[in-house]
Enzyme design. Sequence first.
Site, PDB file in Angstrom:
ATOM      1  N   LYS A 173       0.846  -1.197   0.000  1.00  0.00           N
ATOM      2  CA  LYS A 173       0.000   0.000   0.000  1.00  0.00           C
ATOM      3  C   LYS A 173       0.883   1.250   0.000  1.00  0.00           C
ATOM      4  CE  LYS A 173      -1.681   2.703   2.994  1.00  0.00           C
ATOM      5  NZ  LYS A 173      -1.624   3.936   2.182  1.00  0.00           N
ATOM      6  N   GLY A 224       6.917   5.191   8.153  1.00  0.00           N
ATOM      7  CA  GLY A 224       6.120   6.413   8.197  1.00  0.00           C
ATOM      8  C   GLY A 224       6.356   7.138   9.508  1.00  0.00           C
ATOM      9  N   THR A 226       6.036   8.462  13.397  1.00  0.00           N
ATOM     10  CA  THR A 226       5.979   7.744  14.675  1.00  0.00           C
ATOM     11  C   THR A 226       4.541   7.617  15.171  1.00  0.00           C
ATOM     12  OG1 THR A 226       8.235   8.344  15.274  1.00  0.00           O
ATOM     13  CG2 THR A 226       6.740   7.856  17.099  1.00  0.00           C
ATOM     14  N   THR A 228       1.829   7.434  13.461  1.00  0.00           N
ATOM     15  CA  THR A 228       1.120   6.413  12.685  1.00  0.00           C
ATOM     16  C   THR A 228       1.631   5.023  13.064  1.00  0.00           C
ATOM     17  OG1 THR A 228       1.222   8.030  10.885  1.00  0.00           O
ATOM     18  CG2 THR A 228       0.286   5.894  10.362  1.00  0.00           C
ATOM     19  N   GLY A 229       2.927   4.909  13.274  1.00  0.00           N
ATOM     20  CA  GLY A 229       3.510   3.626  13.666  1.00  0.00           C
ATOM     21  C   GLY A 229       2.873   3.076  14.938  1.00  0.00           C
ATOM     22  N   GLU A 246       9.596   1.450  10.853  1.00  0.00           N
ATOM     23  CA  GLU A 246      10.670   2.422  10.557  1.00  0.00           C
ATOM     24  C   GLU A 246      10.023   3.793  10.648  1.00  0.00           C
ATOM     25  OE1 GLU A 246      13.796   2.077  10.143  1.00  0.00           O
ATOM     26  OE2 GLU A 246      13.876  -0.103  10.112  1.00  0.00           O
ATOM     27  N   CYS A 280      14.130  10.564   6.070  1.00  0.00           N
ATOM     28  CA  CYS A 280      14.020  10.144   7.480  1.00  0.00           C
ATOM     29  C   CYS A 280      15.362  10.298   8.189  1.00  0.00           C
ATOM     30  CB  CYS A 280      13.503   8.723   7.582  1.00  0.00           C
ATOM     31  SG  CYS A 280      14.510   7.533   6.692  1.00  0.00           S
ATOM     32  N   GLU A 377      10.451  16.796  14.524  1.00  0.00           N
ATOM     33  CA  GLU A 377      10.946  16.389  13.205  1.00  0.00           C
ATOM     34  C   GLU A 377      10.279  17.296  12.173  1.00  0.00           C
ATOM     35  OE1 GLU A 377       9.270  12.919  11.294  1.00  0.00           O
ATOM     36  OE2 GLU A 377      11.239  12.353  10.546  1.00  0.00           O
TER      37      GLU A 377
HETATM   38  P1  NAD Z   1       2.564   8.669   7.461  1.00  0.00           P
HETATM   39  O1  NAD Z   1       2.785   7.968   8.743  1.00  0.00           O
HETATM   40  O2  NAD Z   1       1.576   9.759   7.399  1.00  0.00           O
HETATM   41  O3  NAD Z   1       2.122   7.642   6.323  1.00  0.00           O
HETATM   42  C1  NAD Z   1       2.881   6.487   6.023  1.00  0.00           C
HETATM   43  C2  NAD Z   1       1.971   5.443   5.414  1.00  0.00           C
HETATM   44  O4  NAD Z   1       1.052   4.995   6.412  1.00  0.00           O
HETATM   45  C3  NAD Z   1       1.108   5.947   4.254  1.00  0.00           C
HETATM   46  O5  NAD Z   1       1.011   4.916   3.295  1.00  0.00           O
HETATM   47  C4  NAD Z   1      -0.227   6.197   4.920  1.00  0.00           C
HETATM   48  O6  NAD Z   1      -1.320   6.131   4.036  1.00  0.00           O
HETATM   49  C5  NAD Z   1      -0.285   5.052   5.915  1.00  0.00           C
HETATM   50  N1  NAD Z   1      -1.173   5.263   7.062  1.00  0.00           N
HETATM   51  C6  NAD Z   1      -1.631   6.435   7.563  1.00  0.00           C
HETATM   52  N2  NAD Z   1      -2.405   6.196   8.651  1.00  0.00           N
HETATM   53  C7  NAD Z   1      -2.414   4.859   8.833  1.00  0.00           C
HETATM   54  C8  NAD Z   1      -3.018   4.006   9.812  1.00  0.00           C
HETATM   55  N3  NAD Z   1      -3.747   4.493  10.810  1.00  0.00           N
HETATM   56  N4  NAD Z   1      -2.809   2.681   9.707  1.00  0.00           N
HETATM   57  C9  NAD Z   1      -2.042   2.180   8.701  1.00  0.00           C
HETATM   58  N5  NAD Z   1      -1.440   2.937   7.764  1.00  0.00           N
HETATM   59  C10 NAD Z   1      -1.619   4.266   7.825  1.00  0.00           C
HETATM   60  O7  NAD Z   1       4.014   9.150   6.996  1.00  0.00           O
HETATM   61  P2  NAD Z   1       4.389  10.073   5.764  1.00  0.00           P
HETATM   62  O8  NAD Z   1       3.946  11.467   6.097  1.00  0.00           O
HETATM   63  O9  NAD Z   1       3.926   9.411   4.504  1.00  0.00           O
HETATM   64  O10 NAD Z   1       5.985   9.987   5.779  1.00  0.00           O
HETATM   65  C11 NAD Z   1       6.798  10.839   6.528  1.00  0.00           C
HETATM   66  C12 NAD Z   1       7.243  10.164   7.817  1.00  0.00           C
HETATM   67  O11 NAD Z   1       7.847   8.909   7.516  1.00  0.00           O
HETATM   68  C13 NAD Z   1       8.290  10.957   8.558  1.00  0.00           C
HETATM   69  O12 NAD Z   1       8.029  10.913   9.939  1.00  0.00           O
HETATM   70  C14 NAD Z   1       9.574  10.198   8.261  1.00  0.00           C
HETATM   71  O13 NAD Z   1      10.609  10.368   9.197  1.00  0.00           O
HETATM   72  C15 NAD Z   1       9.090   8.810   8.213  1.00  0.00           C
HETATM   73  N6  NAD Z   1      10.025   7.973   7.475  1.00  0.00           N
HETATM   74  C16 NAD Z   1      10.787   7.060   8.156  1.00  0.00           C
HETATM   75  C17 NAD Z   1      11.714   6.274   7.475  1.00  0.00           C
HETATM   76  C18 NAD Z   1      12.566   5.254   8.197  1.00  0.00           C
HETATM   77  O14 NAD Z   1      13.161   4.423   7.537  1.00  0.00           O
HETATM   78  N7  NAD Z   1      12.639   5.271   9.499  1.00  0.00           N
HETATM   79  C19 NAD Z   1      11.861   6.432   6.092  1.00  0.00           C
HETATM   80  C20 NAD Z   1      11.084   7.378   5.441  1.00  0.00           C
HETATM   81  C21 NAD Z   1      10.161   8.140   6.142  1.00  0.00           C
END
Ligand code: NAD
Length: 474
Positions: A173, A224, A226, A228-229, A246, A280, A377
């Site tokens: 996804k 994504g 933190t 959301t994680g 991650e 990230c 961040e």
């Molecule tokens: P995000 O958390 O908004 O979205 C990431 C993904 O999760 C998207 O596909 C989104 O649709 C999905 N999502 C959103 N809500 C969800 C839920 N409740 N359940 C399941 N999936 C859901 O992140 P973003 O804004 O797309 O990306 C930026 C963030 O990602 C920054 O915090 C960045 O540091 C982090 N990031 C981390 C790494 C790493 O390797 N640690 C790499 C790249 C980006």
Amino acid sequence: MSDDVRQFRMLIDGRLVQGQGAPLEILNPATEEVVARVPDATDDQLAVAVDAAGRAFATWRSVPLAERRRVVRAIGGSVQENVDELAALLTSEQGKPLSAARKEVEGVATWCDWLAECEFPEEEIREDDTHRLRIRHVPLGVVAAIAPWNFPIALAIRKIGPALLTGNTVVVKPSPFTPLTMLRFGELVQDIVPPGVVNVISGGDSLGPRLTSHQGIQKFAFTGATATGKKVMDAAARQLARVTLELGGNDAAVILPDVDLDSVADAVFESCFRNSGQVCVGTKRVYVHDDIYDEFAKRLVGVAVQARVGNGVDEGVTLGPVQNDVQYRRIIQLIEDCERSGLDFLLKGEVPDGPGYFIHPTILDNPPEDAAIVTEEQFGPVVPLLRFRDIDDVVARVNDSEYGLGGSVWGRDLEAASRVAERIESGLVWVNEAQRVLPSFPMAGHKASGIGSENGIEGLLQYTSPQVLSLRKA
Ligand code: NAD
């Protein structure tokens, strides 16, 4: 809106399928024009994708490893053959310069080739007259690979590749902001993988939560934010699915007083502003020794004003737009908050009128340690420069963060720089470089930057469970 806007389809159970409801429009962040329409997967389509992956798992898990290696390598090869098209698509949805998009797409083959050579052998732990004991690494089942918008294909392949190699099947996804490259990826792999082994679905904000509440998934591989994680982990807990998370970071760079100012200013600029700060493991705070602070600041600003901000397809552009409207407004808000609080700027980048989410590099001059621009961040082209004098003090300030993703130390005396690096609480620490990530590096965010690790043999094994096979000889 013209009618020749390209329509994408999802790969579900080996077939390319349209959405059942109204499609979603995908914008080019450099122009704010609609570049494509994509399906918004319904609950039924999601269920079909997960069921297909579940059925495919029954056979894919038993496909000989040599064949799975061939498939992983073939996926990388197919992406490489289509690098020009995929890079152009990536720039159109993500905004990064074409050269950077190309690099991201080329990384897919690098990753797949590395994975295809990986060994994760069964271990024979003991054999005696009565018993033979082996530890095997068996696949988990259906993996949901959830990716963000900053590196849409690079971060997806780091999940798909290891999942397939170890015998799992996948539902991918992409982010609702950047689904195009991955939907095209789905078309490319349609004839490479058996039906159901890889499924690529797209949708709006609700698709992620709908996916994580599906009961047919055994692992969530998530990159994504933190916040959301935590939601993904919460959903996974309800079904005891495995997770690799991650997450966000607030990487610091520590600039020691003996550095070569010119070359380090160049490298630190790149580390702060590459992908317009949306990395990230990008440097989000720069701590500079008091003795060289003013000289270093002058040089960093000198590099920053030479950056060419613009549409990633234009020749010579080095920094593209912020990827989406939400993030663009967030960064502008953060900069305005700095102004309102009376913080000093070394460089206040232009924010041109639209169209396009452009923000030129912006650098803060020694803001207080508790300012939002230091503690949060930011994930955009704005960075604080901070003074330090004492090593213990700077190490404490660097580590006083909820995050622990990466960090870097810069200095000519490698021993001294390494001693500082070893004290940084993060999963990746570089000396005299930053952002270097290889397929063999386990990426394991410490603290709120993650759970588990991606990449490397450690990451690969997270797509498996150990199985002890204890054989009693007759
Ligand atoms: P995000 O958390 O908004 O979205 C990431 C993904 O999760 C998207 O596909 C989104 O649709 C999905 N999502 C959103 N809500 C969800 C839920 N409740 N359940 C399941 N999936 C859901 O992140 P973003 O804004 O797309 O990306 C930026 C963030 O990602 C920054 O915090 C960045 O540091 C982090 N990031 C981390 C790494 C790493 O390797 N640690 C790499 C790249 C980006």
